[in-house]
Design a protein around this motif. Structure first.
Motif, PDB file in Angstrom:
ATOM      1  N   LYS A 171       0.842  -1.199   0.000  1.00 29.04           N
ATOM      2  CA  LYS A 171       0.000   0.000   0.000  1.00 29.04           C
ATOM      3  C   LYS A 171       0.880   1.254   0.000  1.00 29.04           C
ATOM      4  O   LYS A 171       0.653   2.179  -0.782  1.00 29.04           O
ATOM      5  N   GLN A 172       1.902   1.284   0.865  1.00 27.55           N
ATOM      6  CA  GLN A 172       2.799   2.436   0.917  1.00 27.55           C
ATOM      7  C   GLN A 172       3.534   2.622  -0.406  1.00 27.55           C
ATOM      8  O   GLN A 172       3.627   3.744  -0.916  1.00 27.55           O
ATOM      9  N   LYS A 173       4.045   1.540  -0.963  1.00 31.92           N
ATOM     10  CA  LYS A 173       4.791   1.644  -2.233  1.00 31.92           C
ATOM     11  C   LYS A 173       3.889   2.166  -3.342  1.00 31.92           C
ATOM     12  O   LYS A 173       4.303   3.046  -4.114  1.00 31.92           O
ATOM     13  N   ALA A 174       2.679   1.641  -3.430  1.00 31.73           N
ATOM     14  CA  ALA A 174       1.753   2.098  -4.469  1.00 31.73           C
ATOM     15  C   ALA A 174       1.427   3.577  -4.298  1.00 31.73           C
ATOM     16  O   ALA A 174       1.424   4.339  -5.272  1.00 31.73           O
ATOM     17  N   GLU A 175       1.163   4.003  -3.060  1.00 26.36           N
ATOM     18  CA  GLU A 175       0.861   5.415  -2.806  1.00 26.36           C
ATOM     19  C   GLU A 175       2.046   6.301  -3.151  1.00 26.36           C
ATOM     20  O   GLU A 175       1.874   7.403  -3.701  1.00 26.36           O
ATOM     21  N   GLU A 176       3.255   5.834  -2.883  1.00 24.00           N
ATOM     22  CA  GLU A 176       4.452   6.619  -3.178  1.00 24.00           C
ATOM     23  C   GLU A 176       4.686   6.714  -4.685  1.00 24.00           C
ATOM     24  O   GLU A 176       5.087   7.765  -5.196  1.00 24.00           O
ATOM     25  N   VAL A 177       4.420   5.635  -5.412  1.00 25.20           N
ATOM     26  CA  VAL A 177       4.567   5.663  -6.870  1.00 25.20           C
ATOM     27  C   VAL A 177       3.544   6.615  -7.478  1.00 25.20           C
ATOM     28  O   VAL A 177       3.864   7.384  -8.381  1.00 25.20           O
ATOM     29  N   VAL A 178       2.323   6.584  -6.974  1.00 21.56           N
ATOM     30  CA  VAL A 178       1.279   7.491  -7.476  1.00 21.56           C
ATOM     31  C   VAL A 178       1.733   8.943  -7.350  1.00 21.56           C
ATOM     32  O   VAL A 178       1.505   9.756  -8.241  1.00 21.56           O
ATOM     33  N   GLU A 179       2.401   9.284  -6.278  1.00 17.97           N
ATOM     34  CA  GLU A 179       2.836  10.657  -6.047  1.00 17.97           C
ATOM     35  C   GLU A 179       3.884  11.139  -7.062  1.00 17.97           C
ATOM     36  O   GLU A 179       4.003  12.332  -7.299  1.00 17.97           O
ATOM     37  N   ILE A 180       4.647  10.234  -7.657  1.00 19.31           N
ATOM     38  CA  ILE A 180       5.653  10.673  -8.634  1.00 19.31           C
ATOM     39  C   ILE A 180       5.077  10.837 -10.020  1.00 19.31           C
ATOM     40  O   ILE A 180       5.717  11.386 -10.899  1.00 19.31           O
ATOM     41  N   LEU A 181       3.851  10.358 -10.230  1.00 16.89           N
ATOM     42  CA  LEU A 181       3.242  10.491 -11.555  1.00 16.89           C
ATOM     43  C   LEU A 181       2.803  11.922 -11.749  1.00 16.89           C
ATOM     44  O   LEU A 181       2.752  12.474 -12.740  1.00 16.89           O
TER      45      LEU A 181
END
Length: 181
Positions: A171-181
């Motif tokens: 969940k944390q990794k997915a949320e962090e990846v979303v933020e770089i988009l």
């Protein structure tokens, strides 16, 4: 004050771009949505990397600039898969068909987007990905249109693994990846 204009302005931003794979496009309502995070999941050996390579090839052939970031496979392995996809030649017998595969790749190169393969170490974070994308933007004077990350399980959250479960880490990794988009 003008909801109709606002809604009309969102049409392009939320219009799906076909992946070129009919069954996936049907499930996704026409394709992938720009700037949207989409997660493909399958069991180990289920074809995730091959599917990403195909989607990336289709987008590059449609004129998009694609970056494939692998935390699993070496770039040379992805290149062999990609060469087979683009040239239409069987990957199992590539050594005997190098001139034909090369010709197929070069034939498709001229009027398409780009496809860049980059191997990142296992345990890389969203911050590492952001750093690479910043380098890409400086090097090529553009941002990629499509970013493929293979795969989330091999990443670490920005704050490290700590004492949290796999689900919370994902969940944390997915949320962090979303933020770089």
């Amino acid at each position: 004050e003008d909801p109709e204009s606002r809604l009309n302005s969102l049409i392009e931003a939320y219009s799906p771009i076909p992946t070129g794979i009919e069954s996936i496009d049907a499930l996704l309502g026409g394709g992938l949505i720009p700037t949207q995070f989409t997660l493909l999941s399958a069991n180990s050996g289920g074809g995730k990397s091959l599917m990403l390579a195909n989607i990336g090839a289709n987008y590059a052939q449609a004129g998009y600039d694609v970056v494939y970031l692998s935390l699993e496979l070496e770039a040379s392995m992805i290149f062999l898969r990609l060469a087979s996809i683009i040239s239409g030649m069987d990957a199992s017998n590539w050594k005997a068909h190098i001139p034909e595969i090369s010709a197929g790749i070069l034939k498709n190169k001229n009027n398409n987007g780009s496809y860049l393969l980059k191997r990142l170490p296992q345990g890389s974070t969203a911050t590492d990905i952001l750093s690479y994308l910043s380098y890409y933007e400086m090097e090529y004077d553009k941002r990629p249109d499509v970013i493929l990350i293979d795969y989330l399980d091999l990443m670490h959250p920005n704050g490290g693994v700590k004492n949290i479960g796999v689900h919370e880490q994902d969940k944390q990794k997915a949320e962090e990846v979303v933020e770089i988009l």
